[in-house]
Design a protein around this motif. Structure first.
Motif, PDB file in Angstrom:
ATOM      1  N   PRO A   4       5.602  13.235   2.356  1.00  0.00           N
ATOM      2  CA  PRO A   4       4.268  12.762   1.972  1.00  0.00           C
ATOM      3  C   PRO A   4       3.198  13.669   2.577  1.00  0.00           C
ATOM      4  O   PRO A   4       3.365  14.198   3.681  1.00  0.00           O
ATOM      5  N   VAL A   5       2.103  13.846   1.842  1.00  0.00           N
ATOM      6  CA  VAL A   5       1.040  14.727   2.332  1.00  0.00           C
ATOM      7  C   VAL A   5      -0.307  14.027   2.452  1.00  0.00           C
ATOM      8  O   VAL A   5      -1.209  14.528   3.133  1.00  0.00           O
ATOM      9  N   ARG A   6      -0.460  12.877   1.814  1.00  0.00           N
ATOM     10  CA  ARG A   6      -1.747  12.185   1.873  1.00  0.00           C
ATOM     11  C   ARG A   6      -1.547  10.698   1.602  1.00  0.00           C
ATOM     12  O   ARG A   6      -0.702  10.318   0.792  1.00  0.00           O
ATOM     13  N   VAL A   7      -2.323   9.858   2.292  1.00  0.00           N
ATOM     14  CA  VAL A   7      -2.286   8.419   2.072  1.00  0.00           C
ATOM     15  C   VAL A   7      -3.698   7.939   1.770  1.00  0.00           C
ATOM     16  O   VAL A   7      -4.668   8.369   2.395  1.00  0.00           O
ATOM     17  N   GLN A   8      -3.793   7.044   0.786  1.00  0.00           N
ATOM     18  CA  GLN A   8      -5.061   6.431   0.426  1.00  0.00           C
ATOM     19  C   GLN A   8      -4.896   4.916   0.418  1.00  0.00           C
ATOM     20  O   GLN A   8      -3.946   4.400  -0.177  1.00  0.00           O
ATOM     21  N   ILE A   9      -5.825   4.242   1.075  1.00  0.00           N
ATOM     22  CA  ILE A   9      -5.825   2.781   1.112  1.00  0.00           C
ATOM     23  C   ILE A   9      -7.233   2.343   0.736  1.00  0.00           C
ATOM     24  O   ILE A   9      -8.116   2.215   1.589  1.00  0.00           O
ATOM     25  N   PRO A  10      -7.490   2.142  -0.555  1.00  0.00           N
ATOM     26  CA  PRO A  10      -8.863   1.877  -1.000  1.00  0.00           C
ATOM     27  C   PRO A  10      -9.522   0.675  -0.321  1.00  0.00           C
ATOM     28  O   PRO A  10     -10.729   0.714  -0.032  1.00  0.00           O
ATOM     29  N   ALA A  11      -8.769  -0.363  -0.036  1.00  0.00           N
ATOM     30  CA  ALA A  11      -9.362  -1.593   0.508  1.00  0.00           C
ATOM     31  C   ALA A  11     -10.019  -1.385   1.865  1.00  0.00           C
ATOM     32  O   ALA A  11     -10.941  -2.116   2.235  1.00  0.00           O
ATOM     33  N   ILE A  12      -9.551  -0.387   2.625  1.00  0.00           N
ATOM     34  CA  ILE A  12     -10.139  -0.134   3.947  1.00  0.00           C
ATOM     35  C   ILE A  12     -10.661   1.301   4.059  1.00  0.00           C
ATOM     36  O   ILE A  12     -10.882   1.796   5.155  1.00  0.00           O
ATOM     37  N   ASP A  13     -10.834   1.944   2.907  1.00  0.00           N
ATOM     38  CA  ASP A  13     -11.458   3.268   2.837  1.00  0.00           C
ATOM     39  C   ASP A  13     -10.729   4.314   3.678  1.00  0.00           C
ATOM     40  O   ASP A  13     -11.356   5.112   4.381  1.00  0.00           O
ATOM     41  N   VAL A  14      -9.417   4.314   3.572  1.00  0.00           N
ATOM     42  CA  VAL A  14      -8.612   5.335   4.249  1.00  0.00           C
ATOM     43  C   VAL A  14      -8.230   6.410   3.237  1.00  0.00           C
ATOM     44  O   VAL A  14      -7.692   6.104   2.166  1.00  0.00           O
ATOM     45  N   HIS A  15      -8.519   7.658   3.568  1.00  0.00           N
ATOM     46  CA  HIS A  15      -8.128   8.823   2.776  1.00  0.00           C
ATOM     47  C   HIS A  15      -7.713   9.873   3.800  1.00  0.00           C
ATOM     48  O   HIS A  15      -8.561  10.586   4.343  1.00  0.00           O
ATOM     49  N   ALA A  16      -6.424   9.953   4.078  1.00  0.00           N
ATOM     50  CA  ALA A  16      -5.975  10.718   5.240  1.00  0.00           C
ATOM     51  C   ALA A  16      -4.852  11.674   4.908  1.00  0.00           C
ATOM     52  O   ALA A  16      -3.953  11.372   4.112  1.00  0.00           O
ATOM     53  N   GLU A  17      -4.889  12.817   5.559  1.00  0.00           N
ATOM     54  CA  GLU A  17      -3.787  13.760   5.530  1.00  0.00           C
ATOM     55  C   GLU A  17      -2.615  13.178   6.321  1.00  0.00           C
ATOM     56  O   GLU A  17      -2.808  12.426   7.285  1.00  0.00           O
ATOM     57  N   ILE A  18      -1.397  13.538   5.913  1.00  0.00           N
ATOM     58  CA  ILE A  18      -0.183  13.108   6.618  1.00  0.00           C
ATOM     59  C   ILE A  18       0.544  14.337   7.122  1.00  0.00           C
ATOM     60  O   ILE A  18       0.732  15.314   6.385  1.00  0.00           O
ATOM     61  N   VAL A  19       0.986  14.280   8.373  1.00  0.00           N
ATOM     62  CA  VAL A  19       1.805  15.348   8.943  1.00  0.00           C
ATOM     63  C   VAL A  19       3.139  14.746   9.395  1.00  0.00           C
ATOM     64  O   VAL A  19       3.197  13.582   9.776  1.00  0.00           O
ATOM     65  N   PRO A  20       4.228  15.509   9.323  1.00  0.00           N
ATOM     66  CA  PRO A  20       5.514  14.983   9.785  1.00  0.00           C
ATOM     67  C   PRO A  20       5.548  14.888  11.302  1.00  0.00           C
ATOM     68  O   PRO A  20       5.003  15.742  12.009  1.00  0.00           O
ATOM     69  N   VAL A  21       6.188  13.844  11.804  1.00  0.00           N
ATOM     70  CA  VAL A  21       6.401  13.685  13.244  1.00  0.00           C
ATOM     71  C   VAL A  21       7.860  13.317  13.470  1.00  0.00           C
ATOM     72  O   VAL A  21       8.526  12.767  12.593  1.00  0.00           O
ATOM     73  N   GLY A  22       8.345  13.631  14.654  1.00  0.00           N
ATOM     74  CA  GLY A  22       9.721  13.303  15.006  1.00  0.00           C
ATOM     75  C   GLY A  22       9.757  12.537  16.311  1.00  0.00           C
ATOM     76  O   GLY A  22       8.896  11.698  16.569  1.00  0.00           O
ATOM     77  N   VAL A  23      10.744  12.836  17.120  1.00  0.00           N
ATOM     78  CA  VAL A  23      10.845  12.232  18.444  1.00  0.00           C
ATOM     79  C   VAL A  23      11.047  13.348  19.459  1.00  0.00           C
ATOM     80  O   VAL A  23      11.584  14.409  19.142  1.00  0.00           O
ATOM     81  N   ASP A  24      10.606  13.096  20.684  1.00  0.00           N
ATOM     82  CA  ASP A  24      10.780  14.107  21.721  1.00  0.00           C
ATOM     83  C   ASP A  24      12.132  13.941  22.408  1.00  0.00           C
ATOM     84  O   ASP A  24      12.954  13.100  22.009  1.00  0.00           O
ATOM     85  N   ALA A  25      12.383  14.715  23.442  1.00  0.00           N
ATOM     86  CA  ALA A  25      13.680  14.699  24.111  1.00  0.00           C
ATOM     87  C   ALA A  25      13.992  13.345  24.748  1.00  0.00           C
ATOM     88  O   ALA A  25      15.159  13.012  24.959  1.00  0.00           O
ATOM     89  N   ALA A  26      12.954  12.568  25.037  1.00  0.00           N
ATOM     90  CA  ALA A  26      13.154  11.253  25.638  1.00  0.00           C
ATOM     91  C   ALA A  26      13.336  10.160  24.595  1.00  0.00           C
ATOM     92  O   ALA A  26      13.479   8.986  24.943  1.00  0.00           O
ATOM     93  N   GLY A  27      13.324  10.524  23.314  1.00  0.00           N
ATOM     94  CA  GLY A  27      13.471   9.529  22.265  1.00  0.00           C
ATOM     95  C   GLY A  27      12.188   8.817  21.915  1.00  0.00           C
ATOM     96  O   GLY A  27      12.203   7.756  21.306  1.00  0.00           O
ATOM     97  N   VAL A  28      11.047   9.393  22.298  1.00  0.00           N
ATOM     98  CA  VAL A  28       9.756   8.784  22.029  1.00  0.00           C
ATOM     99  C   VAL A  28       9.170   9.387  20.758  1.00  0.00           C
ATOM    100  O   VAL A  28       9.129  10.607  20.598  1.00  0.00           O
ATOM    101  N   LEU A  29       8.739   8.531  19.852  1.00  0.00           N
ATOM    102  CA  LEU A  29       8.181   8.999  18.592  1.00  0.00           C
ATOM    103  C   LEU A  29       6.877   9.745  18.823  1.00  0.00           C
ATOM    104  O   LEU A  29       5.986   9.270  19.512  1.00  0.00           O
ATOM    105  N   GLU A  30       6.793  10.914  18.234  1.00  0.00           N
ATOM    106  CA  GLU A  30       5.568  11.692  18.317  1.00  0.00           C
ATOM    107  C   GLU A  30       4.510  11.079  17.398  1.00  0.00           C
ATOM    108  O   GLU A  30       4.832  10.418  16.413  1.00  0.00           O
ATOM    109  N   VAL A  31       3.251  11.299  17.740  1.00  0.00           N
ATOM    110  CA  VAL A  31       2.140  10.874  16.895  1.00  0.00           C
ATOM    111  C   VAL A  31       1.216  12.067  16.712  1.00  0.00           C
ATOM    112  O   VAL A  31       1.299  13.045  17.452  1.00  0.00           O
TER     113      VAL A  31
END
Length: 203
Positions: free
Chosen positions: A58-85
């Motif tokens: 995915p590259v973009r998300v739109q949520i008209p009801a709350i006026d969100v128009h955002a780019e999406i970037v992939p994230v994974g997890v780090d060596a400790a198993g913590v999800l990146e943001v």
């Protein structure tokens, strides 16, 4: 906020707990993000019989009801198993958990985003305002636009995050949006809850 990963059986289940988002620099303390009501109605219509899509980021998300128009970037997890943001200095960007389903594939695609930043409200600040029946559009790298309809929105204490409902297996194409929410604990610098939007592909 951060997400911790465990690996029961074959399915990677990512739990959510712990560190809240940085809010240092907000004057007068952080504005409290909207919290979904405990009795928020849920959508119970069966999912339409749509053929699953092939995998595509995915590259973009739109949520008209709350006026969100955002780019999406992939994230994974780090060596400790913590999800990146996404980086906190880019609070208007959402992250896609790339080790899970992509939007439109069978399974639950997961998008995460900050609720606020030192500059103020961030991309998913208003997730708690969403209600069943509202729509979310996700544009994919293959130029397809997938439409999801919100089934429900819930807030969960971070120590009771519903990993199975968010990251577990599914036989339809689902979407999960996640951010922090609830009361802000100024002693720890954390929000005490997570807000989760549950949605199903409908077009």
């Amino acid at each position: 906020m951060w997400w911790r990963r465990t690996l029961p059986a074959v399915v990677a289940v990512v739990g959510l707990s712990g560190l809240g988002l940085v809010t240092v620099g907000l004057t007068g303390g952080p504005a409290r993000p909207p919290r979904p009501p405990a009795d928020a109605p849920t959508r119970t219509q069966p999912a339409p019989d749509l053929a699953p899509l092939n995998r595509a980021a995915p590259v973009r998300v739109q949520i008209p009801a709350i006026d969100v128009h955002a780019e999406i970037v992939p994230v994974g997890v780090d060596a400790a198993g913590v999800l990146e943001v996404p980086p906190l200095d880019q609070p208007t960007i959402a992250g896609w958990y790339r080790h899970g389903a992509s939007p439109g594939e069978t399974g639950n695609a997961v998008l995460v985003g900050h609720v606020d930043s030192p500059a103020g409200p961030a991309v998913f600040f208003d997730l708690g305002l969403l209600r069943a029946g509202q729509q979310i559009q996700v544009t994919r790298a293959d130029a397809r636009v997938t439409t999801f309809t919100v089934d429900g929105v819930q807030a969960y204490p971070k120590d009771r995050f519903p990993s199975g409902l968010v990251y577990g297996p599914a036989d339809t194409a689902g979407l999960r949006l996640i951010t922090c929410g609830g009361r802000f604990d100024s002693t720890t610098g954390n929000y005490v809850d997570n807000v989760v939007v549950f949605a199903t592909r409908t077009a």
